[in-house]
Write a protein that holds these residues in place. Structure first.
Motif, PDB file in Angstrom:
ATOM      1  N   VAL A  49       0.856  -1.185   0.000  1.00 42.65           N
ATOM      2  CA  VAL A  49       0.000   0.000   0.000  1.00 42.65           C
ATOM      3  C   VAL A  49       0.891   1.234   0.000  1.00 42.65           C
ATOM      4  N   HIS A  50       0.668   2.095  -0.979  1.00 42.85           N
ATOM      5  CA  HIS A  50       1.453   3.315  -1.124  1.00 42.85           C
ATOM      6  C   HIS A  50       0.482   4.492  -1.136  1.00 42.85           C
ATOM      7  N   GLY A  51       0.409   5.187  -0.001  1.00 48.58           N
ATOM      8  CA  GLY A  51      -0.520   6.298   0.146  1.00 48.58           C
ATOM      9  C   GLY A  51       0.082   7.613  -0.317  1.00 48.58           C
ATOM     10  N   TYR A  63      -6.665  12.372  -1.096  1.00 47.84           N
ATOM     11  CA  TYR A  63      -5.874  11.231  -0.630  1.00 47.84           C
ATOM     12  C   TYR A  63      -6.228  10.034  -1.499  1.00 47.84           C
ATOM     13  N   GLY A  64      -5.234   9.219  -1.790  1.00 45.03           N
ATOM     14  CA  GLY A  64      -5.473   7.979  -2.509  1.00 45.03           C
ATOM     15  C   GLY A  64      -4.292   7.052  -2.351  1.00 45.03           C
ATOM     16  N   GLU A  65      -4.508   5.813  -2.713  1.00 38.99           N
ATOM     17  CA  GLU A  65      -3.471   4.794  -2.578  1.00 38.99           C
ATOM     18  C   GLU A  65      -3.256   4.065  -3.889  1.00 38.99           C
ATOM     19  N   VAL A  66      -2.033   3.612  -4.068  1.00 44.90           N
ATOM     20  CA  VAL A  66      -1.694   2.683  -5.146  1.00 44.90           C
ATOM     21  C   VAL A  66      -1.326   1.381  -4.455  1.00 44.90           C
ATOM     22  N   TRP A  67      -2.106   0.351  -4.721  1.00 45.94           N
ATOM     23  CA  TRP A  67      -1.822  -0.983  -4.188  1.00 45.94           C
ATOM     24  C   TRP A  67      -1.060  -1.728  -5.268  1.00 45.94           C
ATOM     25  N   GLU A  76      -3.477  -1.280  -8.325  1.00 47.14           N
ATOM     26  CA  GLU A  76      -4.874  -0.888  -8.161  1.00 47.14           C
ATOM     27  C   GLU A  76      -4.906   0.458  -7.450  1.00 47.14           C
ATOM     28  N   LEU A  77      -5.751   1.357  -7.923  1.00 45.34           N
ATOM     29  CA  LEU A  77      -5.974   2.620  -7.233  1.00 45.34           C
ATOM     30  C   LEU A  77      -7.081   2.392  -6.217  1.00 45.34           C
TER      31      LEU A  77
END
Length: 112
Positions: A49-51, A63-67, A76-77
């Motif tokens: 998980v990369h926030g 805010y969002g994450e790249v999994w 995955e966003l």
């Protein structure tokens, strides 16, 4: 607007953006309301998980994450949310584009 890595200092602000249990459920699939800053900060403990936060003129906008899944060679966003005062101004679109650029820049061609 700049996409910056999430830090624990952002957690409380991000956690406070959903205004109802329904918004929390749509945002992150949790039934907890309100979501705590500790919960948001804890998501970062997963190495896949990369926030990120989107900042404009010194203001936290989104805010969002790249999994990432190296084994499947895909990303995955996830958990994309925009600060309530910034909604309706194209911030969400800019955030998703920036997250997509990060995922592609990390070498993932398949991004969902």
């Amino acid at each position: 607007m700049d996409l910056l890595p999430f830090t624990p200092e952002h957690a409380a602000a991000v956690a406070g953006w959903p205004a109802s249990p329904e918004e929390v459920l749509l945002w992150c699939g949790r039934r907890e309301f309100p979501v705590t800053g500790e919960t948001v900060a804890g998501w970062q403990e997963d190495p896949e998980v990369h926030g990120y936060v989107l900042v404009g003129d010194g203001t936290l906008l989104g805010y969002g994450e790249v999994w990432t899944d190296a084994e499947e060679d895909e990303a995955e966003l996830a958990r994309v949310v925009v600060a309530p005062p910034a909604r309706g101004r194209g911030v969400g679109r800019a955030l998703v584009r920036a997250l997509l650029d990060r995922a592609r820049g990390a070498g993932f061609d398949d991004v969902f």
